[in-house]
Design an enzyme around this catalytic site. Structure first.
Site, PDB file in Angstrom:
ATOM      1  CB  SER A 137      -0.924   0.029   1.217  1.00  0.00           C
ATOM      2  OG  SER A 137      -1.745   1.182   1.136  1.00  0.00           O
ATOM      3  CE  LYS A 191      -3.455  -2.430   0.004  1.00  0.00           C
ATOM      4  NZ  LYS A 191      -3.359  -2.418  -1.413  1.00  0.00           N
ATOM      5  CG  HIS A 194      -4.713  -1.012   4.150  1.00  0.00           C
ATOM      6  ND1 HIS A 194      -5.008  -0.462   2.910  1.00  0.00           N
ATOM      7  CD2 HIS A 194      -3.886  -0.127   4.748  1.00  0.00           C
ATOM      8  CE1 HIS A 194      -4.391   0.691   2.783  1.00  0.00           C
ATOM      9  NE2 HIS A 194      -3.705   0.920   3.882  1.00  0.00           N
ATOM     10  CG  ASN A 195      -7.202  -1.669  -0.197  1.00  0.00           C
ATOM     11  OD1 ASN A 195      -6.202  -1.350   0.437  1.00  0.00           O
ATOM     12  ND2 ASN A 195      -7.186  -1.856  -1.498  1.00  0.00           N
ATOM     13  CD  GLU A 198      -7.496   3.041   0.427  1.00  0.00           C
ATOM     14  OE1 GLU A 198      -6.465   2.409   0.745  1.00  0.00           O
ATOM     15  OE2 GLU A 198      -7.842   3.188  -0.762  1.00  0.00           O
ATOM     16  NE  ARG A 457     -33.883 -17.154  12.705  1.00  0.00           N
ATOM     17  CZ  ARG A 457     -33.332 -18.212  13.278  1.00  0.00           C
ATOM     18  NH1 ARG A 457     -33.309 -18.311  14.607  1.00  0.00           N
ATOM     19  NH2 ARG A 457     -32.815 -19.174  12.558  1.00  0.00           N
TER      20      ARG A 457
HETATM   21  N1  LIG Z   1      -2.178   1.706  -8.564  1.00  0.00           N
HETATM   22  C1  LIG Z   1      -2.189   1.671  -7.227  1.00  0.00           C
HETATM   23  O1  LIG Z   1      -2.257   2.700  -6.532  1.00  0.00           O
HETATM   24  C2  LIG Z   1      -2.080   0.369  -6.527  1.00  0.00           C
HETATM   25  C3  LIG Z   1      -2.099  -0.832  -7.229  1.00  0.00           C
HETATM   26  N2  LIG Z   1      -1.936  -2.007  -6.580  1.00  0.00           N
HETATM   27  C4  LIG Z   1      -1.939  -3.268  -7.327  1.00  0.00           C
HETATM   28  O2  LIG Z   1      -0.679  -3.408  -7.982  1.00  0.00           O
HETATM   29  C5  LIG Z   1      -0.841  -4.112  -9.220  1.00  0.00           C
HETATM   30  C6  LIG Z   1      -0.251  -3.265 -10.340  1.00  0.00           C
HETATM   31  O3  LIG Z   1      -0.969  -2.058 -10.394  1.00  0.00           O
HETATM   32  P1  LIG Z   1      -0.637  -0.930 -11.479  1.00  0.00           P
HETATM   33  O4  LIG Z   1       0.825  -0.668 -11.492  1.00  0.00           O
HETATM   34  O5  LIG Z   1      -1.577   0.187 -11.198  1.00  0.00           O
HETATM   35  O6  LIG Z   1      -0.909  -1.617 -12.891  1.00  0.00           O
HETATM   36  P2  LIG Z   1      -2.215  -2.248 -13.551  1.00  0.00           P
HETATM   37  O7  LIG Z   1      -3.085  -2.858 -12.531  1.00  0.00           O
HETATM   38  O8  LIG Z   1      -2.799  -1.250 -14.471  1.00  0.00           O
HETATM   39  O9  LIG Z   1      -1.552  -3.435 -14.432  1.00  0.00           O
HETATM   40  C7  LIG Z   1      -0.714  -3.156 -15.521  1.00  0.00           C
HETATM   41  C8  LIG Z   1       0.421  -4.148 -15.583  1.00  0.00           C
HETATM   42  O10 LIG Z   1      -0.087  -5.489 -15.645  1.00  0.00           O
HETATM   43  C9  LIG Z   1       0.454  -6.126 -16.811  1.00  0.00           C
HETATM   44  N3  LIG Z   1      -0.497  -7.117 -17.300  1.00  0.00           N
HETATM   45  C10 LIG Z   1      -1.822  -6.959 -17.457  1.00  0.00           C
HETATM   46  N4  LIG Z   1      -2.364  -8.098 -17.936  1.00  0.00           N
HETATM   47  C11 LIG Z   1      -1.348  -8.968 -18.088  1.00  0.00           C
HETATM   48  C12 LIG Z   1      -1.264 -10.310 -18.559  1.00  0.00           C
HETATM   49  N5  LIG Z   1      -2.357 -10.973 -18.955  1.00  0.00           N
HETATM   50  N6  LIG Z   1      -0.061 -10.917 -18.576  1.00  0.00           N
HETATM   51  C13 LIG Z   1       1.040 -10.250 -18.160  1.00  0.00           C
HETATM   52  N7  LIG Z   1       1.042  -8.977 -17.709  1.00  0.00           N
HETATM   53  C14 LIG Z   1      -0.145  -8.356 -17.679  1.00  0.00           C
HETATM   54  C15 LIG Z   1       0.647  -4.986 -17.760  1.00  0.00           C
HETATM   55  O11 LIG Z   1       1.511  -5.363 -18.808  1.00  0.00           O
HETATM   56  P3  LIG Z   1       1.522  -4.506 -20.172  1.00  0.00           P
HETATM   57  O12 LIG Z   1       2.444  -3.371 -19.939  1.00  0.00           O
HETATM   58  O13 LIG Z   1       2.024  -5.483 -21.171  1.00  0.00           O
HETATM   59  O14 LIG Z   1       0.119  -4.082 -20.451  1.00  0.00           O
HETATM   60  C16 LIG Z   1       1.257  -3.960 -16.827  1.00  0.00           C
HETATM   61  O15 LIG Z   1       2.593  -4.247 -16.516  1.00  0.00           O
HETATM   62  C17 LIG Z   1      -2.332  -4.360  -9.373  1.00  0.00           C
HETATM   63  O16 LIG Z   1      -2.606  -5.670  -8.948  1.00  0.00           O
HETATM   64  C18 LIG Z   1      -2.975  -3.355  -8.439  1.00  0.00           C
HETATM   65  O17 LIG Z   1      -4.209  -3.808  -7.930  1.00  0.00           O
HETATM   66  C19 LIG Z   1      -1.697  -2.064  -5.239  1.00  0.00           C
HETATM   67  C20 LIG Z   1      -1.643  -0.917  -4.492  1.00  0.00           C
HETATM   68  C21 LIG Z   1      -1.888   0.390  -5.058  1.00  0.00           C
HETATM   69  O1  LIG Z   2      -4.834  -0.431  -2.866  1.00  0.00           O
HETATM   70  C1  LIG Z   2      -4.889   0.756  -2.736  1.00  0.00           C
HETATM   71  C2  LIG Z   2      -4.205   1.467  -1.638  1.00  0.00           C
HETATM   72  O2  LIG Z   2      -3.629   0.620  -0.771  1.00  0.00           O
HETATM   73  C3  LIG Z   2      -5.702   1.610  -3.652  1.00  0.00           C
HETATM   74  O3  LIG Z   2      -5.722   2.904  -3.170  1.00  0.00           O
HETATM   75  C4  LIG Z   2      -7.058   1.042  -3.788  1.00  0.00           C
HETATM   76  O4  LIG Z   2      -6.993   0.011  -4.763  1.00  0.00           O
HETATM   77  C5  LIG Z   2      -8.085   2.013  -4.277  1.00  0.00           C
HETATM   78  O5  LIG Z   2      -9.248   1.297  -4.374  1.00  0.00           O
HETATM   79  P1  LIG Z   2     -10.539   1.847  -5.093  1.00  0.00           P
HETATM   80  O6  LIG Z   2     -10.134   2.176  -6.500  1.00  0.00           O
HETATM   81  O7  LIG Z   2     -11.486   0.713  -4.995  1.00  0.00           O
HETATM   82  O8  LIG Z   2     -10.954   3.078  -4.327  1.00  0.00           O
END
Ligand SMILES: NC(=O)C1=CN([C@@H]2O[C@H](COP(=O)(O)OP(=O)(O)OC[C@H]3O[C@@H](n4cnc5c(N)ncnc54)[C@H](OP(=O)(O)O)[C@@H]3O)[C@@H](O)[C@H]2O)C=CC1
Ligand SMILES: O=C(CO)[C@H](O)[C@H](O)COP(=O)(O)O
Length: 497
Positions: A137, A191, A194-195, A198, A457
């Protein structure tokens, strides 16, 4: 500095698969901390972009494909998968599997459902691999500058992985915000909760903003100052600080407060909903999180809301705050927010306890409060208080029973009740504040109307009930002579009543 992975010796300490915002920044964070990081992404261009822009931040190995990526890693291999949760995670793991060997460690840092993590851990364990479902997070900035990290999986894998993860987690008072959570899905469960918290926290903040704006007619710029002031006290937290920043933001195109030009439909990716679904399965009342999820759903029901507005047929109250009520309203709302927040966190920690018990994870709740003190979205001064409460009594039945929190809620309760009454009178929806107060009142009651429910019930479904005055399970012969019969195994030894 970077090298091409093709034919390179196995010299990377860790690898990252998935180089979108989170994976890219985690890889940079690892490299900045002196770890040699191998890089792989489905779309290879992302590898080149990272190395080109940030290659001077540390040592990267840019892999051509999955085979050369794995070959570049020291044994036991440590691979962090940071891709789109769900099918993306399964696809990334499938691609790696043919190249991994016994003892290697696959870390999933995405927002996976903990049941998926349990499945993946089982599958990989059968192949002699470790699977570490890890909550991360802190968003994009946290991933780069120090997230809160919640790793599950085997103890053995944590021994090999923990020092690296702890080196990149944010540090609060000399303690890294990363610790071993528990086996298989424990890290992703924590996690998820946590969300969920949140969601509840943000809903309560939204209600506080709405009540002050509707009740006192305050403008966002003034409200930004109120939240900034609150951030100096017990409510100090990332989310309160961020609220002040967002409320102070003026839209460049219109000159209006940004909050007035953003569409009022809250989106959700799913972790809050998962928390509530799981809480229903476990039978834990996380009412604050549930109200927050439903409030987002209602905000998103655009057609229905428009139809109601257009019809103009659902009247609201005409009341307003009296000058006397208005005078103390800002302080009252602050107290109501704090008390409701205590309830939301108490419910979240109850859920962790229930999940830990159900799945046999042995999660240390105080340790979770400790690793949430920094790096993550719910980081707050308040979490020090929660950690202290669990230090005093690791088996606390509810956070609300801890002397500090009991005192804080007792101090806040008059204001809390005034705010809920004011919300009802003003017609301002405050489901978070009012459900938290209802939970508090239900928890402290000697007797609940559940006794009447049991009677109902028993009447319509012969579902039976227990008595307060003696052992056994009973049923009233409602459609016969109205007498009571004992129905459990001991029934034979007692006369029907
Ligand atoms: N964004 C945030 O604030 C937070 C995100 N997370 C989690 O972290 C993870 C990454 O998040 P984020 O960086 O936002 O990116 P995304 O969730 O948008 O995922 C994009 C990435 O996933 C890859 N991908 C998607 N589909 C496939 C597939 N079928 N095979 C291989 N690779 C694939 C993409 O590759 P390509 O470049 O080829 O498309 C790219 O590298 C997610 O699980 C998310 O839930 C956790 C905490 C916070
Ligand atoms: O993982 C997170 C932080 O720890 C992201 O903030 C979270 O995925 C946001 O969720 P949503 O888009 O459902 O508001």
């Amino acid at each position: 500095m970077s090298t091409d992975g093709a034919g390179a010796a196995a010299r990377a300490d860790i690898g990252v698969v998935g180089l979108a915002v989170m994976g890219r920044n985690l890889a940079r964070n690892l490299a900045r901390h002196g770890h040699v990081v191998a890089l792989h992404n489905r779309t290879r261009a992302r590898v080149g972009e990272l190395v080109e822009r940030y290659g001077d931040e540390g040592e990267f190995v840019a892999a051509e494909d999955a085979a050369s990526f794995v070959a570049a890693l020291k044994r036991p291999r440590r691979v962090v998968v940071m891709v789109k949760a769900g099918t993306g995670t399964d696809a990334a793991i499938e691609e790696l599997l043919p190249h991994l060997e016994e003892g290697d460690i696959v870390v999933d840092g995405g927002n996976a459902h903990f049941e998926d993590t349990r499945r993946r851990e089982r599958d990989l364990r059968e192949r002699g691999l470790h699977f570490v479902g890890t909550g991360v997070s802190g968003g994009e900035e946290g991933a780069l500058l120090g997230p809160s990290i919640m790793p599950g999986g085997s103890r053995e894998s944590y021994d090999a992985l923990g020092p690296i993860l702890e080196s990149i987690a944010v540090d609060v008072d000399g303690t890294p915000c990363c610790t071993y959570v528990g086996p298989d899905g424990a890290g992703h469960f924590v996690k998820m909760v946590h969300n969920g918290i949140e969601y509840a926290d943000m809903q309560l903040i939204g209600e506080a903003y709405d009540l002050l704006r509707q009740g006192l007619g305050m403008e966002p710029s003034d409200l930004a100052k109120v939240f900034a002031e609150w951030n100096e006290g017990d409510l100090e937290s990332f989310l309160i600080e961020t609220t002040a920043t967002v409320l102070a933001k003026v839209d460049a195109a219109t000159g209006s407060p940004l909050v007035d030009v953003v569409v009022d439909q809250a989106e959700q990716k799913g972790t809050g909903r998962w928390t509530v679904q799981t809480a229903l399965e476990l039978g834990v009342p996380v009412t604050g999180i549930a109200e927050a999820v439903f409030a987002r759903s209602l905000s998103g029901a655009a057609d229905q809301r428009r139809a109601v507005r257009d019809a103009g047929s659902l009247p609201g109250p005409s009341g307003s705050l009296s000058p006397q009520e208005a005078e103390g309203f800002v302080d009252d709302v602050r107290s109501a927010l704090y008390a409701s927040k205590v309830v939301a966190y108490a419910q979240g920690f109850d859920m962790i306890a229930a999940g830990s018990e159900h799945y046999g994870w042995g999660i240390d709740k105080g340790a979770m409060a400790t690793i949430w003190r920094g790096g993550c979205i719910i980081r707050a001064r308040f979490l020090d208080r929660i950690r202290e409460a669990y230090d005093r009594d690791p088996h606390l039945a509810s956070l609300l029973l801890d002397d500090y929190f009991a005192g804080a809620v007792a101090d806040a309760q008059d204001a809390w009740r005034r705010v809920v009454v004011a919300a009802v009178r003003l017609g301002v929806p405050a489901p978070g504040f009012s459900s938290a107060l209802a939970y508090y009142d239900a928890l402290r009651r000697d007797r609940l109307p559940a006794a009447l429910l049991q009677g109902l019930r028993d009447f319509f479904g012969a579902h039976t009930y227990a008595r307060v005055d003696r052992e056994g399970i009973y049923h009233v012969l409602w459609s016969e002579d109205g007498s009571e019969v004992r129905q459990d195994a001991e029934a034979g030894s007692h006369n029907p009543h």
